[in-house]
Design an enzyme around this catalytic site. Structure first.
Site, PDB file in Angstrom:
ATOM      1  N   HIS A   8      15.493  30.582  29.971  1.00  0.00           N
ATOM      2  CA  HIS A   8      14.973  31.805  30.886  1.00  0.00           C
ATOM      3  C   HIS A   8      13.578  32.021  30.890  1.00  0.00           C
ATOM      4  CE1 HIS A   8      16.404  35.682  32.935  1.00  0.00           C
ATOM      5  NE2 HIS A   8      14.811  35.533  32.951  1.00  0.00           N
ATOM      6  N   HIS A  10      10.021  32.330  33.190  1.00  0.00           N
ATOM      7  CA  HIS A  10       9.276  32.390  34.494  1.00  0.00           C
ATOM      8  C   HIS A  10       7.941  31.728  34.505  1.00  0.00           C
ATOM      9  CE1 HIS A  10      12.489  35.261  36.489  1.00  0.00           C
ATOM     10  NE2 HIS A  10      12.619  35.683  35.272  1.00  0.00           N
ATOM     11  N   ASP A  12       5.564  32.109  36.594  1.00  0.00           N
ATOM     12  CA  ASP A  12       4.251  32.963  36.778  1.00  0.00           C
ATOM     13  C   ASP A  12       4.026  33.532  35.827  1.00  0.00           C
ATOM     14  OD1 ASP A  12       6.662  34.099  37.749  1.00  0.00           O
ATOM     15  OD2 ASP A  12       5.975  34.914  39.691  1.00  0.00           O
ATOM     16  N   GLY A 173      14.132  39.912  40.481  1.00  0.00           N
ATOM     17  CA  GLY A 173      13.776  40.723  41.254  1.00  0.00           C
ATOM     18  C   GLY A 173      14.216  42.254  40.764  1.00  0.00           C
ATOM     19  N   HIS A 200      20.360  37.586  37.302  1.00  0.00           N
ATOM     20  CA  HIS A 200      19.561  38.566  36.596  1.00  0.00           C
ATOM     21  C   HIS A 200      20.513  39.805  36.727  1.00  0.00           C
ATOM     22  CE1 HIS A 200      15.800  36.506  36.288  1.00  0.00           C
ATOM     23  NE2 HIS A 200      15.333  37.360  35.386  1.00  0.00           N
ATOM     24  N   GLU A 203      20.183  44.543  33.000  1.00  0.00           N
ATOM     25  CA  GLU A 203      18.921  44.869  32.379  1.00  0.00           C
ATOM     26  C   GLU A 203      18.544  46.562  32.761  1.00  0.00           C
ATOM     27  OE1 GLU A 203      15.672  42.463  33.933  1.00  0.00           O
ATOM     28  OE2 GLU A 203      14.307  42.835  32.231  1.00  0.00           O
ATOM     29  N   ASP A 280      11.809  34.825  28.751  1.00  0.00           N
ATOM     30  CA  ASP A 280      11.588  35.554  30.068  1.00  0.00           C
ATOM     31  C   ASP A 280      10.080  35.353  30.552  1.00  0.00           C
ATOM     32  OD1 ASP A 280      12.494  37.020  32.122  1.00  0.00           O
ATOM     33  OD2 ASP A 280      12.247  38.927  31.392  1.00  0.00           O
TER      34      ASP A 280
HETATM   35 ZN   LIG Z   1      13.877  36.939  33.995  1.00  0.00          ZN
END
Ligand SMILES: [Zn+2]
Length: 333
Positions: A8, A10, A12, A173, A200, A203, A280
């Protein structure tokens, strides 16, 4: 050197600072001091919630808009992960966020694949003792309003590039405003096309968001850390062998937990939930996977056996071939 797996991560939110500076230079961005740049890319300890956390993606996305940008970003990121001891990773990004300067979603996917393949060529030339880092890509659908066309296209691209390192899709998102169940058509489509997926949930939004993700048929949940609020949910996660992609520092940043001592990774494992540990966003959260493991060792008494279990859970849940899983089991045995 210790080895790791990250399921997991990302793109960016995980750019190395040197890469950010290279890209800012190419795009004639004003030069920033180290502290100014850090403020743009990383959350401070005062980050209020997930909403604020997500604003840290605005800046890097400004210069991830050409084929060159994306190739460089993934190439540099994979190089960095290899030095950290990673042997397998799944990098995720939302192709629809890279179309501000004329790329199509497909161009963006092809650019990231091309950067990944360039990394493999570079890796072949290395004569060191590292295990090879193998990587796959996950394409994120966005949990935003009026994205039906874009999200649908992302699903199609995941199917089209399935044999070129695209291993699955994700739903990312803001959590809360649009419930996961609204995305059913995309995941029904993914199932028909045999595209693995993760979502996702659990959370910022609570157990009900995880229940919805499970109803959509997911076998992996991004975060899912709030499952402990509901006993029945815990039992169902165990029964359905759902893997949680836990990300400790990220959950501290978004104030799901006040401090690392209360991060319940050991509780998840003791309840036989298939938890894994991931980053993450390395840059947004000022972390990396070796640091996450060390943090939990020192502050949450994570044992070597528990670490091993987290890594085995990652292997079992990875969106990869049985042959690759055998390689990984061999490394971690
Ligand atoms: Zn994430």
């Amino acid at each position: 050197m210790k080895n790791f797996i990250d399921l997991h991560l990302h793109l960016d939110g995980s750019l190395p600072y040197t890469t950010v500076r290279k890209l800012m230079n190419i795009h004639n961005f004003q030069n920033l001091s180290d502290s100014q740049l850090k403020e743009k890319l990383s959350v401070s300890e005062n980050c209020a919630n997930l909403q604020e956390y997500l604003t840290k993606f605005d800046f890097p996305l400004l210069f991830l808009q050409t084929k060159f940008d994306l190739e460089l970003a993934i190439f540099d990121l994979l190089k960095e992960l290899r030095t950290q001891g990673l042997v397998y990773t799944e990098i995720r990004f939302a192709p629809q966020f890279h179309t501000q300067k004329g790329l199509t979603q497909e161009d963006a996917v092809k650019a990231v694949i091309s950067g990944l393949e360039k990394f493999y060529k570079w890796q072949e030339q290395q004569n060191d003792n590292h295990y090879s880092l193998h990587a796959n890509l996950i394409l994120c659908l966005m949990r935003l309003p009026k994205r039906e066309y874009e999200n649908n296209l992302t699903v199609q691209l995941a199917a089209k590039y399935a044999n070129r390192h695209v291993a699955g899709i994700d739903l990312a998102g803001p959590e809360g405003p649009i419930p996961n169940k609204k995305f059913r058509p995309f995941f029904e489509n993914a199932k028909e096309l045999h595209i693995p997926f993760t979502i996702h949930a659990g959370e910022a939004a609570g157990p009900e968001s995880m229940r919805e993700a499970m109803d959509l048929g997911t076998k992996r949940i991004g975060h899912g850390i709030r499952c402990l609020e509901n006993n029945q949910l815990v039992q169902d996660l165990v029964k359905q062998k759902i893997t949680l992609e836990c990300c400790a520092t990220s959950n501290l940043n978004t104030k799901i937990f006040k401090n690392i001592d209360s991060y319940p990774i050991k509780t998840l494992l003791s309840k036989e939930i298939k938890a894994s540990l991931n980053c993450d966003n390395m840059t947004v959260s000022n972390t990396n996977l070796p640091k996450e493991f060390k943090l939990l060792e020192s502050k949450a008494n994570l044992t070597q056996n528990e670490e091993h279990q987290l890594l085995l859970n990652s292997i079992n849940a990875a969106f990869t071939s049985d042959q690759e899983k055998r390689r990984l089991f061999h490394i971690f045995n």
